[in-house]
Scaffold this motif. Structure first.
Motif, PDB file in Angstrom:
ATOM      1  N   GLY A   1       0.266   4.118   1.418  1.00 52.87           N
ATOM      2  CA  GLY A   1       0.067   5.008   2.541  1.00 52.87           C
ATOM      3  C   GLY A   1       0.854   4.631   3.779  1.00 52.87           C
ATOM      4  N   THR A   2       0.319   5.028   4.935  1.00 54.14           N
ATOM      5  CA  THR A   2       0.987   4.764   6.206  1.00 54.14           C
ATOM      6  C   THR A   2       0.627   3.401   6.777  1.00 54.14           C
ATOM      7  OG1 THR A   2      -0.815   5.932   7.322  1.00 54.14           O
ATOM      8  CG2 THR A   2       1.165   7.201   6.789  1.00 54.14           C
ATOM      9  N   SER A   3      -0.474   2.820   6.330  1.00 46.88           N
ATOM     10  CA  SER A   3      -0.841   1.454   6.692  1.00 46.88           C
ATOM     11  C   SER A   3      -1.708   0.887   5.590  1.00 46.88           C
ATOM     12  CB  SER A   3      -1.581   1.398   8.035  1.00 46.88           C
ATOM     13  OG  SER A   3      -2.790   2.129   7.975  1.00 46.88           O
TER      14      SER A   3
ATOM     15  N   CYS B   1      -4.872  -1.387   3.931  1.00 48.30           N
ATOM     16  CA  CYS B   1      -6.303  -1.227   4.158  1.00 48.30           C
ATOM     17  C   CYS B   1      -6.785  -1.976   5.395  1.00 48.30           C
ATOM     18  CB  CYS B   1      -7.080  -1.670   2.925  1.00 48.30           C
ATOM     19  SG  CYS B   1      -6.754  -0.661   1.461  1.00 48.30           S
TER      20      CYS B   1
ATOM     21  N   GLY C   1      -4.664  -2.307   8.066  1.00 50.01           N
ATOM     22  CA  GLY C   1      -3.901  -1.769   9.179  1.00 50.01           C
ATOM     23  C   GLY C   1      -2.501  -2.325   9.380  1.00 50.01           C
TER      24      GLY C   1
ATOM     25  N   ASP D   1       0.851  -1.179   0.000  1.00 52.70           N
ATOM     26  CA  ASP D   1       0.000   0.000   0.000  1.00 52.70           C
ATOM     27  C   ASP D   1       0.896   1.240   0.000  1.00 52.70           C
ATOM     28  OD1 ASP D   1      -3.063   0.854   0.783  1.00 52.70           O
ATOM     29  OD2 ASP D   1      -1.595   2.239   1.625  1.00 52.70           O
TER      30      ASP D   1
ATOM     31  N   PRO E   1      -1.340   9.933   3.479  1.00 55.42           N
ATOM     32  CA  PRO E   1      -1.524  11.145   4.302  1.00 55.42           C
ATOM     33  C   PRO E   1      -1.480  12.411   3.459  1.00 55.42           C
ATOM     34  CG  PRO E   1       0.729  10.379   4.485  1.00 55.42           C
ATOM     35  CD  PRO E   1       0.016   9.356   3.636  1.00 55.42           C
TER      36      PRO E   1
ATOM     37  N   TYR F   1      -9.356   5.872  -5.682  1.00 56.50           N
ATOM     38  CA  TYR F   1      -9.517   6.750  -4.526  1.00 56.50           C
ATOM     39  C   TYR F   1     -10.043   8.124  -4.894  1.00 56.50           C
ATOM     40  CZ  TYR F   1      -7.549   2.967  -1.999  1.00 56.50           C
ATOM     41  OH  TYR F   1      -7.382   1.721  -1.469  1.00 56.50           O
TER      42      TYR F   1
ATOM     43  N   CYS G   1      -4.786   3.014   0.330  1.00 55.39           N
ATOM     44  CA  CYS G   1      -5.398   3.372   1.600  1.00 55.39           C
ATOM     45  C   CYS G   1      -4.437   4.232   2.429  1.00 55.39           C
ATOM     46  CB  CYS G   1      -5.739   2.115   2.403  1.00 55.39           C
ATOM     47  SG  CYS G   1      -7.226   1.263   1.853  1.00 55.39           S
ATOM     48  N   ASN G   2      -5.006   5.130   3.211  1.00 58.08           N
ATOM     49  CA  ASN G   2      -4.276   5.842   4.262  1.00 58.08           C
ATOM     50  C   ASN G   2      -3.073   6.634   3.746  1.00 58.08           C
ATOM     51  OD1 ASN G   2      -6.020   4.621   6.261  1.00 58.08           O
ATOM     52  ND2 ASN G   2      -4.869   2.727   5.904  1.00 58.08           N
TER      53      ASN G   2
END
Length: 562
Positions: free
Chosen positions: A139-141, A143, A145, A137, A176, A214, A173-174
């Motif tokens: 992002g930071t985590s 989808c 987590g 992914d 930022p 997204y 996902c996620n």
């Protein structure tokens, strides 16, 4: 709501519809309304000349995955003959890693699920003559987590290369917000960074981008969605542009509804597709509860749309009927056709869609889709789907699901509820070349319509609910014109608000149009865009005009036939 996707999209720029002349004695060579995107992504050239095919666990298993699943799937793809038919990439989706990185900052494989590790699994898959894919992914985590790649792009790309990965699916996902950047700019920069990171490894890895989804899911203003679709092919080879396919745990009715939904958002995006650049409407789900007719529909529609064919089902449990559907060599050949032209809508009338797709050898694929709840007889003709005929012309027509062949100019079938009939039409030696023919639709799904089928010069062209009539079917003969009922789409002037009419074809610049990758249809006389006046894209009878071109305006974004 879990939002995951996969990737790619298109080149930008103005592409003229004016074609190179051919000798009068020769059948005209097919020319698309817009040329296929010609882009080399940063991570490598010619990594996916045809749509990727294979397996991904997500829709069937979500996080219920382990090493044994992928070993058994690899074995079954080979023993069933699916691998020989193209299904050769096995991708491990989310949940393969532990909840934290190691002391060196690297992702850690979940050893309880994958006791031998990812390098061993990749080697096993390669030993079967297959390719290995993996999920991360941007992002930071992820989808669900788990650790994602934000700030670790090069390290993760290096790790995947060390595993022997051939295909990377990068979710979104996620991600930022970054100071001073829009959300679209942030996604652009992180996907560009990942593409370069993959290139830096020196290993050729197909890059599946999820960025467009997204900017589609839950978003009413789609301008940034179209912008993302324009830049994704610079960085990868395919992209998820909308909602996920229904999971196996959903009801069969819900799964079917997601097939239709994803088909509907993917179909108008043909201008973004071509070799090494594929629109991805998500997984094939045969054997998950949908009926055989529904499975044949999904396989037909995905193949007509030149979509990736990625199974997300229990491959080991597929019976002879399901294997015959996803392994149908004639249908797979349409999907994998090297021309890479995505099929488009010839006509939509209520529950009936007729699609056509040009193929590399001059053949044309045709699909008759019945989204209704009862069987229907659907008929069309070779001329209607863009094959104009000619003196002594004959057509061979093969039903790709029954295998039956016939000849003639009629294409017809009684199609069951939720079913699709699919044909390959082969022109004879004296037949004229194919021409892009079908409906011109705006973002709302409504059609350009010749008012009351009038042929008097000056008849208004308006926007109207699509009904499959001949007065909504336009042909692009390759000279810059768009024609219906023997006359040309015409701008009545060059000033903002000048009306769009139907008039005798004269060769005037007011009748010459070019199609841009962003969906603009631009008039040569004014360099202005075909525009739904006042933005009334949902109103039957809304008048059309030329107007100064705006930024991805919904009332200036058109889908044309191919």
């Amino acid at each position: 709501m879990r939002r995951r996707v996969t990737r790619l999209v298109v080149a930008i720029g103005l592409m003229s519809m004016v074609m190179t002349a051919v000798p009068a004695s020769a059948a005209p060579v097919y020319q698309p309304v817009i040329a296929a995107p010609s882009v080399t992504a940063a991570n490598g050239a010619n990594l996916a000349p045809t749509p990727p095919m294979g397996f991904n666990n997500w829709a069937r298993y979500t996080c219920n995955l382990n090493e044994a699943l992928f070993v058994a799937t690899a074995d079954r793809l080979v023993s069933s003959g699916l691998a020989a038919n193209g299904y050769r990439t096995i991708t491990v989706d989310d949940c393969w890693m532990t909840g934290s990185r190691d002391a060196a900052g690297n992702l850690v494989t979940n050893s309880s699920r994958f006791p031998h590790g990812m390098k061993w699994l990749a080697d096993y898959v390669h030993g079967k003559g297959l390719q290995f894919g993996i999920y991360e992914d941007a992002g930071t985590s992820t989808c669900v987590g788990l650790p994602a790649s934000w700030g670790h792009e090069q390290a993760d790309a290096n790790l995947f290369a060390s595993f022997g990965v051939d295909y990377v699916k990068l979710d979104g996902c996620n991600v930022p917000p970054e100071p001073g950047k829009t959300q679209e700019q942030t996604y652009h920069d992180v996907y560009a960074k990942w593409s370069q990171a993959l290139a830096n490894t020196g290993r050729r890895m197909v890059f599946s981008e999820s960025a467009p989804a997204y900017f589609y899911i839950g978003v009413s203003d789609k301008r940034d969605w179209y912008k993302v679709l324009e830049w994704t092919p610079q960085y990868g080879q395919l992209w998820r542009e909308g909602d996920d396919m229904g999971l196996a745990e959903y009801s069969a009715a819900t799964q079917w509804s997601t097939i239709v939904r994803n088909y509907d958002y993917n179909l108008p995006l043909a201008r973004f597709a071509g070799p090494n650049a594929w629109n991805d409407p998500d997984f094939l789900i045969p054997g998950s509860g949908i009926t055989p007719d529904e499975a044949r529909s999904q396989m037909s529609l995905w193949s007509m749309m030149a979509a990736p064919l990625i199974l997300s089902t229990d491959v080991t449990a597929l019976g002879a009927a399901e294997l015959a559907i996803v392994g149908n060599p004639d249908v797979v050949a349409v999907d994998q056709d090297p021309l890479g032209a995505q099929g488009t809508l010839v006509s939509r009338n209520g529950n009936t869609d007729i699609l056509a797709r040009q193929l590399a050898n001059g053949d044309r694929a045709v699909a008759l889709f019945n989204r209704g709840g009862s069987s229907a007889t659907i008929s069309t003709t070779t001329a209607t789907v863009g094959l104009p005929g000619g003196t002594g012309c004959t057509y061979a027509v093969k039903d790709l699901w029954t295998g039956q062949s016939s000849s003639g100019t009629t294409i017809s079938a009684t199609v069951p509820a939720h079913g699709t009939a699919m044909f390959r039409v082969t022109p004879g030696a004296t037949c004229a070349g194919a021409q892009p023919t079908g409906q011109i639709t705006v973002t709302s799904g409504k059609c350009l319509d010749d008012t009351a089928s009038g042929t008097t010069d000056g008849t208004p062209i308006t926007l109207y609910t699509c009904h499959g009539g001949a007065n909504q079917r336009f042909t692009f003969p390759g000279d810059g014109t768009a024609r219906t009922l023997g006359k040309c789409l015409t701008a009545a002037g060059t000033t903002d608000g000048a009306a769009i009419t139907l008039s005798t074809c004269t060769g005037s610049a007011t009748q010459s149009w070019s199609y841009r990758r962003n969906g603009n249809l631009v008039n040569a006389a004014s360099n202005k865009c075909l525009d739904v006046y006042g933005g009334a894209t949902t109103t039957d009878g809304a008048r059309l005009a030329v107007w100064v071109c705006g930024y991805n305006q919904h009332n200036q974004t058109w889908s044309l036939p191919s």
